[in-house]
Write a protein that holds these residues in place. Structure first.
Motif, PDB file in Angstrom:
ATOM      1  N   LEU A  75      -0.092  -3.424   7.062  1.00 52.25           N
ATOM      2  CA  LEU A  75      -0.743  -2.190   7.511  1.00 52.25           C
ATOM      3  C   LEU A  75      -0.417  -1.036   6.563  1.00 52.25           C
ATOM      4  CD1 LEU A  75      -2.211  -0.355   9.625  1.00 52.25           C
ATOM      5  CD2 LEU A  75       0.028  -0.055  10.701  1.00 52.25           C
ATOM      6  N   ILE A  76       0.848  -0.947   6.187  1.00 51.93           N
ATOM      7  CA  ILE A  76       1.252   0.191   5.344  1.00 51.93           C
ATOM      8  C   ILE A  76       0.622   0.073   3.954  1.00 51.93           C
ATOM      9  CG2 ILE A  76       3.246   1.409   4.341  1.00 51.93           C
ATOM     10  CD1 ILE A  76       2.900   1.669   7.460  1.00 51.93           C
ATOM     11  N   ARG A  77       0.606  -1.140   3.418  1.00 50.10           N
ATOM     12  CA  ARG A  77      -0.027  -1.321   2.098  1.00 50.10           C
ATOM     13  C   ARG A  77      -1.515  -0.992   2.157  1.00 50.10           C
ATOM     14  NH1 ARG A  77       3.074  -5.186  -1.668  1.00 50.10           N
ATOM     15  NH2 ARG A  77       5.048  -5.317  -0.571  1.00 50.10           N
ATOM     16  N   GLU A  78      -2.195  -1.515   3.179  1.00 51.96           N
ATOM     17  CA  GLU A  78      -3.645  -1.283   3.271  1.00 51.96           C
ATOM     18  C   GLU A  78      -3.946   0.198   3.499  1.00 51.96           C
ATOM     19  OE1 GLU A  78      -4.767  -5.705   5.070  1.00 51.96           O
ATOM     20  OE2 GLU A  78      -5.186  -3.932   6.282  1.00 51.96           O
ATOM     21  N   THR A  79      -3.092   0.852   4.272  1.00 54.97           N
ATOM     22  CA  THR A  79      -3.294   2.288   4.516  1.00 54.97           C
ATOM     23  C   THR A  79      -3.109   3.077   3.222  1.00 54.97           C
ATOM     24  OG1 THR A  79      -2.607   2.087   6.809  1.00 54.97           O
ATOM     25  CG2 THR A  79      -2.417   4.269   5.817  1.00 54.97           C
ATOM     26  N   ALA A  80      -2.072   2.716   2.480  1.00 54.86           N
ATOM     27  CA  ALA A  80      -1.832   3.408   1.205  1.00 54.86           C
ATOM     28  C   ALA A  80      -3.029   3.210   0.270  1.00 54.86           C
ATOM     29  CB  ALA A  80      -0.545   2.886   0.569  1.00 54.86           C
ATOM     30  N   GLU A  81      -3.546   1.987   0.233  1.00 50.56           N
ATOM     31  CA  GLU A  81      -4.720   1.716  -0.622  1.00 50.56           C
ATOM     32  C   GLU A  81      -5.914   2.551  -0.163  1.00 50.56           C
ATOM     33  OE1 GLU A  81      -5.045  -2.475  -0.029  1.00 50.56           O
ATOM     34  OE2 GLU A  81      -3.247  -2.910  -1.228  1.00 50.56           O
ATOM     35  N   ALA A  82      -6.087   2.635   1.166  1.00 49.80           N
ATOM     36  CA  ALA A  82      -7.235   3.392   1.693  1.00 49.80           C
ATOM     37  C   ALA A  82      -7.097   4.890   1.406  1.00 49.80           C
ATOM     38  CB  ALA A  82      -7.375   3.160   3.198  1.00 49.80           C
ATOM     39  N   LEU A  83      -5.869   5.390   1.419  1.00 49.58           N
ATOM     40  CA  LEU A  83      -5.685   6.816   1.091  1.00 49.58           C
ATOM     41  C   LEU A  83      -6.142   7.074  -0.344  1.00 49.58           C
ATOM     42  CD1 LEU A  83      -2.194   7.592   2.711  1.00 49.58           C
ATOM     43  CD2 LEU A  83      -4.414   8.480   3.455  1.00 49.58           C
ATOM     44  N   VAL A  84      -5.878   6.102  -1.220  1.00 48.71           N
ATOM     45  CA  VAL A  84      -6.284   6.265  -2.619  1.00 48.71           C
ATOM     46  C   VAL A  84      -7.804   6.128  -2.743  1.00 48.71           C
ATOM     47  CG1 VAL A  84      -6.095   5.310  -4.953  1.00 48.71           C
ATOM     48  CG2 VAL A  84      -4.062   5.425  -3.476  1.00 48.71           C
ATOM     49  N   SER A  85      -8.367   5.038  -2.194  1.00 50.36           N
ATOM     50  CA  SER A  85      -9.802   4.779  -2.428  1.00 50.36           C
ATOM     51  C   SER A  85     -10.699   5.800  -1.725  1.00 50.36           C
ATOM     52  CB  SER A  85     -10.161   3.357  -1.997  1.00 50.36           C
ATOM     53  OG  SER A  85      -9.910   3.219  -0.617  1.00 50.36           O
ATOM     54  N   SER A  86     -10.221   6.400  -0.643  1.00 47.28           N
ATOM     55  CA  SER A  86     -11.048   7.373   0.088  1.00 47.28           C
ATOM     56  C   SER A  86     -10.992   8.765  -0.527  1.00 47.28           C
ATOM     57  CB  SER A  86     -10.559   7.465   1.535  1.00 47.28           C
ATOM     58  OG  SER A  86      -9.211   7.916   1.536  1.00 47.28           O
ATOM     59  N   THR A  94       0.110  12.660   0.724  1.00 47.09           N
ATOM     60  CA  THR A  94       1.069  11.957  -0.119  1.00 47.09           C
ATOM     61  C   THR A  94       1.961  10.990   0.641  1.00 47.09           C
ATOM     62  OG1 THR A  94       1.180  13.972  -1.418  1.00 47.09           O
ATOM     63  CG2 THR A  94       2.908  12.368  -1.806  1.00 47.09           C
ATOM     64  N   TYR A  95       2.412  11.396   1.838  1.00 43.61           N
ATOM     65  CA  TYR A  95       3.414  10.594   2.548  1.00 43.61           C
ATOM     66  C   TYR A  95       2.750   9.560   3.457  1.00 43.61           C
ATOM     67  CZ  TYR A  95       6.834  13.962   0.934  1.00 43.61           C
ATOM     68  OH  TYR A  95       7.633  14.744   0.136  1.00 43.61           O
ATOM     69  N   LEU A 122       8.113  -2.633  -0.433  1.00 43.27           N
ATOM     70  CA  LEU A 122       7.009  -1.834   0.111  1.00 43.27           C
ATOM     71  C   LEU A 122       7.033  -0.426  -0.494  1.00 43.27           C
ATOM     72  CD1 LEU A 122       4.681  -1.482   2.108  1.00 43.27           C
ATOM     73  CD2 LEU A 122       6.369  -0.984   3.898  1.00 43.27           C
ATOM     74  N   ALA A 123       8.239   0.134  -0.577  1.00 44.06           N
ATOM     75  CA  ALA A 123       8.366   1.471  -1.189  1.00 44.06           C
ATOM     76  C   ALA A 123       7.890   1.413  -2.642  1.00 44.06           C
ATOM     77  CB  ALA A 123       9.816   1.958  -1.120  1.00 44.06           C
ATOM     78  N   ASP A 124       8.253   0.348  -3.342  1.00 40.91           N
ATOM     79  CA  ASP A 124       7.822   0.221  -4.750  1.00 40.91           C
ATOM     80  C   ASP A 124       6.296   0.180  -4.835  1.00 40.91           C
ATOM     81  OD1 ASP A 124      10.460   0.151  -5.522  1.00 40.91           O
ATOM     82  OD2 ASP A 124      10.557  -2.037  -5.730  1.00 40.91           O
ATOM     83  N   TYR A 125       5.696  -0.567  -3.900  1.00 43.70           N
ATOM     84  CA  TYR A 125       4.234  -0.690  -3.912  1.00 43.70           C
ATOM     85  C   TYR A 125       3.573   0.670  -3.658  1.00 43.70           C
ATOM     86  CZ  TYR A 125      -0.453  -2.332  -3.032  1.00 43.70           C
ATOM     87  OH  TYR A 125      -1.806  -2.515  -3.106  1.00 43.70           O
ATOM     88  N   VAL A 126       4.084   1.355  -2.660  1.00 47.36           N
ATOM     89  CA  VAL A 126       3.531   2.674  -2.300  1.00 47.36           C
ATOM     90  C   VAL A 126       3.714   3.652  -3.470  1.00 47.36           C
ATOM     91  CG1 VAL A 126       3.879   4.639  -0.728  1.00 47.36           C
ATOM     92  CG2 VAL A 126       3.747   2.313   0.189  1.00 47.36           C
ATOM     93  N   HIS A 127       4.891   3.622  -4.080  1.00 45.04           N
ATOM     94  CA  HIS A 127       5.136   4.497  -5.240  1.00 45.04           C
ATOM     95  C   HIS A 127       4.187   4.156  -6.392  1.00 45.04           C
ATOM     96  CE1 HIS A 127       9.517   5.087  -3.676  1.00 45.04           C
ATOM     97  NE2 HIS A 127       8.660   5.889  -3.083  1.00 45.04           N
ATOM     98  N   GLY A 128       3.927   2.861  -6.548  1.00 44.59           N
ATOM     99  CA  GLY A 128       3.018   2.424  -7.619  1.00 44.59           C
ATOM    100  C   GLY A 128       1.614   3.003  -7.457  1.00 44.59           C
ATOM    101  N   LEU A 129       1.251   3.344  -6.240  1.00 45.53           N
ATOM    102  CA  LEU A 129      -0.067   3.961  -5.986  1.00 45.53           C
ATOM    103  C   LEU A 129       0.002   5.486  -6.094  1.00 45.53           C
ATOM    104  CD1 LEU A 129      -1.208   1.839  -2.871  1.00 45.53           C
ATOM    105  CD2 LEU A 129      -2.051   1.652  -5.215  1.00 45.53           C
ATOM    106  N   GLY A 130       1.168   5.986  -6.430  1.00 46.20           N
ATOM    107  CA  GLY A 130       1.312   7.442  -6.565  1.00 46.20           C
ATOM    108  C   GLY A 130       1.572   8.140  -5.241  1.00 46.20           C
ATOM    109  N   LEU A 131       2.002   7.354  -4.238  1.00 49.99           N
ATOM    110  CA  LEU A 131       2.272   7.932  -2.914  1.00 49.99           C
ATOM    111  C   LEU A 131       3.761   7.833  -2.599  1.00 49.99           C
ATOM    112  CD1 LEU A 131      -0.783   6.249  -1.182  1.00 49.99           C
ATOM    113  CD2 LEU A 131      -0.532   8.694  -1.633  1.00 49.99           C
TER     114      LEU A 131
END
Ligand code: GLA
Length: 373
Positions: free
Chosen positions: A24-35, A43-44, A77-86
């Motif tokens: 859920l957290i990964r998909e949400t982070a991706e959606a924040l970027v793509s939207s 950011t958070y 998970l934190a690394d993944y989120v950071h990798g998206l700039g979040l």
């Protein structure tokens, strides 16, 4: 770390309650970027309650992420989120248990802050359930404030004691960067109205460094999800977003951004409302009339503009009027104002008085510029 403007982000609680997971957290982070919401400033990405196991690690004393929900733990998970700039946020509680009865941080403040720092966490929401009676609230938050200040990482401290025990009077002594000035929000007009009306006397406590947090947004929930009740109309969600933005509340999205409608996306990414919320001067808003159920709020912005909001909480139409003198301008010598509606883009010139009848649950949010007469 000094928080100069209100934090922007997303939190799992309103829609997902205890149903949190790595996916859920990964998909949400991706959606924040793509939207485009990330580009708009959100950011958070915050994991709320229920992410941990019911018992601490017996050897280290640390909280342990639930292996079913977060199979790889928090660090990847934190690394993944950071990798998206979040940035990644997590949740704990000043009491012995969290509000959903998972282990709280009481007496483990330094252990937990150290773990959060090691995991790459950037934000801690810190709740107020199951607190022991022997320790007053201000000391509970000071404990975690001290632990975070010494953990070796910048972690935004989001206090969530719902305004209880006179939070407003001591919260700035604890190191918190935002503090919940309300009880919990629900996805209904009545809840928005209630929280909004409670803010009338709290703006003197709202300032850079530590912002009044009016709770997460329900924009776009449309009656579904964990705090979903009746839902609201699009216009009511626009009012909700406008008021939270104008009162310099943190804007923490609570809907499922993976499946939000275009209408929801447009509300959450209104650049002019966000610019008012994020105004670099971060001055306190002030109310220029005395009706909490139909307030007129004004904020002086960086560079000399004003933000002006009129909100009709009544179930019938209501007449709003004010003089520019109520905003601190002279009607004789000063200039006229050009009001720009941040939702329609329409502009109008206002010389001395403003007057308008707004429908039930109607509102206006303007950015006003001074012009020569
Ligand atoms: C409290 C908080 C909510 C949410 C829940 C989680 O009610 O105010 O925002 O974090 O706890 O259990």
């Amino acid at each position: 770390m000094i928080q100069k403007t209100p934090p922007l982000g997303w939190n799992s609680w309103n829609t997902f309650g205890c149903e949190v997971s790595d996916q859920l957290i990964r998909e949400t982070a991706e959606a924040l970027v793509s939207s485009g919401l990330k580009d708009a400033g959100y950011t958070y990405v915050v994991i709320d309650d229920c992410w941990a196991q019911k018992e601490r690690d017996p050897v280290t004393g640390r909280l342990v992420p639930d292996g079913k929900k977060f199979p790889e733990g928090i660090r990847p998970l934190a690394d993944y989120v950071h990798g998206l700039g979040l940035k990644l946020g997590i949740y704990s509680c000043a009491g012995e248990f969290t509000c959903a009865q998972y282990p709280g941080s009481y007496d483990y403040e330094f252990v937990d802050a150290e773990a959060f720092a090691e995991w790459g966490v950037d934000f801690l929401k810190y709740d107020y359930c199951f607190r022991p009676r022997e320790t007053p609230g201000h000391l509970l938050y000071k404990r975690m404030g001290a632990a975070l200040a010494n953990c070796g990482r910048d972690i935004l401290f989001s206090a969530c004691s719902w305004g209880a025990d006179d939070t407003k009077n001591w919260i700035k002594t604890t190191g918190a960067h935002m503090w919940r000035s309300t009880g919990d929000i629900w996805d209904s007009w009545e809840s928005i109205k209630k929280l909004a009306m409670q803010q009338t006397d709290l703006q003197e406590y709202n300032a850079p460094g530590c912002f009044n947090d009016m709770d997460m947004l329900v924009v776009g929930m449309n009656g579904s999800g964990h705090v979903g009740l009746t839902g609201c109309t699009a216009e009511e969600y626009r009012l909700h977003f406008s008021l939270w933005a104008l009162l310099a509340s943190p804007l923490i999205i609570g809907c499922d951004v993976r499946s939000m409608t275009e209408e929801t996306r447009a509300i959450l990414s209104n650049r002019e409302a966000l610019a008012i919320n994020q105004d670099p001067a971060a001055r306190q808003p002030f109310m220029i009339n005395s009706h909490a159920d139909r307030p007129i709020w004004v904020r002086q912005l960086d560079g000399g503009d004003y933000a002006i909001g009129l909100f009709n909480f009544l179930d019938n139409e209501s007449r709003f009027h004010f003089s520019i003198a109520d905003m601190g301008l002279s009607r004789v010598c000063d200039r006229q104002l050009e009001f720009r509606d941040v939702w329609s883009g329409e502009t109008r010139l206002v010389k001395g008085f403003y007057c308008e009848t707004l429908p039930a649950h109607g509102f206006r949010l303007f950015r006003a510029k001074l012009r020569s007469l």
